[in-house]
Design a protein around this motif. Structure first.
Motif, PDB file in Angstrom:
ATOM      1  N   LEU A 196       0.860  -0.982  -0.130  1.00  0.00           N
ATOM      2  CA  LEU A 196      -0.120  -0.252  -0.297  1.00  0.00           C
ATOM      3  C   LEU A 196       0.600   1.372  -0.214  1.00  0.00           C
ATOM      4  N   GLU A 197       1.307   1.327   0.701  1.00  0.00           N
ATOM      5  CA  GLU A 197       2.604   2.745   1.361  1.00  0.00           C
ATOM      6  C   GLU A 197       3.710   2.560  -0.227  1.00  0.00           C
ATOM      7  N   GLY A 198       4.182   1.737  -0.867  1.00  0.00           N
ATOM      8  CA  GLY A 198       4.867   2.229  -1.248  1.00  0.00           C
ATOM      9  C   GLY A 198       4.389   2.385  -2.718  1.00  0.00           C
ATOM     10  N   PRO A 199       3.423   2.075  -3.376  1.00  0.00           N
ATOM     11  CA  PRO A 199       2.630   3.094  -4.415  1.00  0.00           C
ATOM     12  C   PRO A 199       2.397   4.686  -4.222  1.00  0.00           C
ATOM     13  N   ALA A 200       1.778   4.361  -3.316  1.00  0.00           N
ATOM     14  CA  ALA A 200       1.188   5.248  -2.397  1.00  0.00           C
ATOM     15  C   ALA A 200       2.740   6.899  -2.286  1.00  0.00           C
ATOM     16  N   CYS A 201       3.406   5.949  -2.264  1.00  0.00           N
ATOM     17  CA  CYS A 201       4.792   7.560  -2.246  1.00  0.00           C
ATOM     18  C   CYS A 201       5.619   7.448  -4.109  1.00  0.00           C
ATOM     19  N   ILE A 202       4.846   6.880  -4.433  1.00  0.00           N
ATOM     20  CA  ILE A 202       5.135   6.596  -5.572  1.00  0.00           C
ATOM     21  C   ILE A 202       4.299   8.399  -6.439  1.00  0.00           C
ATOM     22  N   LEU A 203       3.330   7.951  -5.928  1.00  0.00           N
ATOM     23  CA  LEU A 203       1.659   9.135  -6.325  1.00  0.00           C
ATOM     24  C   LEU A 203       2.508   9.871  -5.889  1.00  0.00           C
ATOM     25  N   ALA A 204       2.420  10.022  -4.393  1.00  0.00           N
ATOM     26  CA  ALA A 204       2.510  11.319  -4.041  1.00  0.00           C
ATOM     27  C   ALA A 204       3.976  12.348  -4.872  1.00  0.00           C
ATOM     28  N   ALA A 205       4.809  11.860  -5.150  1.00  0.00           N
ATOM     29  CA  ALA A 205       5.691  12.900  -5.903  1.00  0.00           C
ATOM     30  C   ALA A 205       5.006  12.792  -6.904  1.00  0.00           C
ATOM     31  N   TYR A 206       4.490  11.746  -7.800  1.00  0.00           N
ATOM     32  CA  TYR A 206       3.601  12.977  -8.602  1.00  0.00           C
ATOM     33  C   TYR A 206       2.943  13.598  -8.655  1.00  0.00           C
ATOM     34  N   ALA A 207       1.974  13.925  -7.965  1.00  0.00           N
ATOM     35  CA  ALA A 207       1.283  14.674  -7.504  1.00  0.00           C
ATOM     36  C   ALA A 207       1.785  15.861  -6.695  1.00  0.00           C
ATOM     37  N   ILE A 208       3.764  15.910  -6.348  1.00  0.00           N
ATOM     38  CA  ILE A 208       3.858  17.022  -6.374  1.00  0.00           C
ATOM     39  C   ILE A 208       4.358  17.715  -7.053  1.00  0.00           C
ATOM     40  N   ALA A 209       5.209  16.755  -8.092  1.00  0.00           N
ATOM     41  CA  ALA A 209       5.274  17.472  -9.492  1.00  0.00           C
ATOM     42  C   ALA A 209       4.228  18.143 -10.398  1.00  0.00           C
ATOM     43  N   THR A 210       2.775  17.132 -10.186  1.00  0.00           N
ATOM     44  CA  THR A 210       1.909  18.219 -10.497  1.00  0.00           C
ATOM     45  C   THR A 210       1.322  19.201 -10.135  1.00  0.00           C
ATOM     46  N   ARG A 211       1.400  19.525  -9.458  1.00  0.00           N
ATOM     47  CA  ARG A 211       0.783  20.513  -8.020  1.00  0.00           C
ATOM     48  C   ARG A 211      -0.818  19.600  -7.813  1.00  0.00           C
ATOM     49  N   LYS A 212      -0.860  18.635  -7.737  1.00  0.00           N
ATOM     50  CA  LYS A 212      -2.404  18.268  -7.803  1.00  0.00           C
ATOM     51  C   LYS A 212      -2.931  18.351  -6.709  1.00  0.00           C
ATOM     52  N   SER A 213      -4.476  18.464  -6.224  1.00  0.00           N
ATOM     53  CA  SER A 213      -4.831  19.423  -5.182  1.00  0.00           C
ATOM     54  C   SER A 213      -4.585  18.010  -3.772  1.00  0.00           C
ATOM     55  N   TYR A 214      -4.534  17.408  -4.339  1.00  0.00           N
ATOM     56  CA  TYR A 214      -4.723  16.377  -3.901  1.00  0.00           C
ATOM     57  C   TYR A 214      -3.570  15.834  -2.187  1.00  0.00           C
ATOM     58  N   SER A 215      -2.200  16.301  -2.973  1.00  0.00           N
ATOM     59  CA  SER A 215      -0.814  16.165  -2.595  1.00  0.00           C
ATOM     60  C   SER A 215      -0.560  16.065  -0.931  1.00  0.00           C
ATOM     61  N   HIS A 216      -0.971  17.264  -0.538  1.00  0.00           N
ATOM     62  CA  HIS A 216      -0.704  17.044   0.834  1.00  0.00           C
ATOM     63  C   HIS A 216      -0.957  16.378   2.032  1.00  0.00           C
ATOM     64  N   LEU A 217      -3.096  16.235   1.460  1.00  0.00           N
ATOM     65  CA  LEU A 217      -3.638  15.145   2.396  1.00  0.00           C
ATOM     66  C   LEU A 217      -2.872  13.368   1.938  1.00  0.00           C
ATOM     67  N   LEU A 218      -2.468  13.837   0.883  1.00  0.00           N
ATOM     68  CA  LEU A 218      -1.791  11.522   0.399  1.00  0.00           C
ATOM     69  C   LEU A 218      -0.689  12.297   0.984  1.00  0.00           C
ATOM     70  N   GLN A 219       0.180  13.063   1.882  1.00  0.00           N
ATOM     71  CA  GLN A 219       1.315  13.292   2.156  1.00  0.00           C
ATOM     72  C   GLN A 219       1.055  13.006   3.503  1.00  0.00           C
ATOM     73  N   ILE A 220       0.254  13.185   4.173  1.00  0.00           N
ATOM     74  CA  ILE A 220      -0.182  13.043   5.564  1.00  0.00           C
ATOM     75  C   ILE A 220      -0.597  11.854   5.977  1.00  0.00           C
ATOM     76  N   ALA A 221      -0.989  11.117   5.177  1.00  0.00           N
ATOM     77  CA  ALA A 221      -2.179  10.175   5.430  1.00  0.00           C
ATOM     78  C   ALA A 221      -0.138   9.058   5.027  1.00  0.00           C
ATOM     79  N   ILE A 222      -0.007   9.326   3.868  1.00  0.00           N
ATOM     80  CA  ILE A 222       1.320   8.163   3.979  1.00  0.00           C
ATOM     81  C   ILE A 222       2.705   8.153   4.961  1.00  0.00           C
ATOM     82  N   ALA A 223       2.203   9.825   5.333  1.00  0.00           N
ATOM     83  CA  ALA A 223       3.803  10.018   6.528  1.00  0.00           C
ATOM     84  C   ALA A 223       2.908   8.955   8.414  1.00  0.00           C
ATOM     85  N   LEU A 224       1.946   9.232   8.508  1.00  0.00           N
ATOM     86  CA  LEU A 224       1.113   8.894   9.579  1.00  0.00           C
ATOM     87  C   LEU A 224       1.219   7.607   9.090  1.00  0.00           C
ATOM     88  N   GLY A 225       1.356   6.700   7.982  1.00  0.00           N
ATOM     89  CA  GLY A 225       1.310   5.650   7.792  1.00  0.00           C
ATOM     90  C   GLY A 225       2.597   4.985   8.373  1.00  0.00           C
TER      91      GLY A 225
END
Length: 225
Positions: free
Chosen positions: A129-158
């Protein structure tokens, strides 16, 4: 005495009475294992840093975060994924590099080579779960997605939760799984500490970013009324 010495020399892990049938000793040296891992990690970070520069309006902090998320994501999927899905890695007569990594790391925590259920559960969730989510987080940062910070918080808490379970279960089981104090502090404490303080900083940063965005939106609504 000879019989005791023979039984203790079967493997280098603690406890000495840990049963590991058909165990194959480590072939690679510690310097080789760590050197390959370190070099591969630096190559990943270098590649992501260069790639991140191709995206517009990416700050230096965002570049660093992209490097972290890709590095930790690949670590979760490749390294930890191998451990989870290769239960008999310590028996390989022609061991792969990843098998050697886990036999070496088990000197700091023999629950890995002993296939402890709590460790398998934590690493399984992390890898799948967390592995692929981490790659998605990098993509979200690069493309400035609105869910970027929510996703980063979720993964970091995990990651923080998984690390907490990892340390707590070891403590409850006696915290006696390291071959020596050197392996305990270097592998078990120091290397795992990165998944404590880095996710903690990410949670704080993303929390502040989200709060600032909400305040700005509320102020905008107030002005338009």
């Amino acid at each position: 005495m000879a019989g005791v010495d023979a039984s203790e020399s079967i493997h280098p892990f603690i406890p000495k009475d840990l049963i590991l049938p058909d165990y194959v000793p480590i072939i690679l040296s510690q310097s080789t294992i760590l050197g390959v891992y370190g070099s591969a990690s630096l190559l990943v970070v270098f590649f992501v840093w260069i790639l991140a520069g191709r995206f517009p309006k990416i700050s230096k902090t965002d570049k660093i975060l992209m490097c972290w998320w890709v590095f930790t994501g690949l670590t979760h999927m490749i390294l930890e994924g191998y451990f989870v899905f290769t239960p008999e890695f310590f028996k390989q007569k022609n061991p792969t590099y990843l098998a050697e990594v886990w036999k070496e790391y088990s000197k700091g925590d023999s629950r890995y080579v002993g296939r402890d259920s709590a460790v398998i559960a934590v690493e399984g969730i992390t890898a799948v779960l967390e592995g692929p989510a981490c790659i998605l987080a990098a993509y979200a940062i690069a493309t400035r997605k609105s869910y970027s910070h929510l996703l980063q918080i979720a993964i970091a808490l995990g990651q923080l939760y998984g690390t907490a379970v990892y340390f707590i279960t070891s403590y409850l089981e006696g915290d006696n799984f390291a071959a020596s104090a050197y392996y305990y502090y270097f592998y078990y404490v120091i290397m795992n500490s990165f998944w404590v303080w880095i996710p903690s900083l990410i949670v704080i940063r993303s929390w502040k970013k989200i709060c600032a965005a909400v305040r700005a939106q509320e102020q905008k609504k107030t002005k338009t009324r």
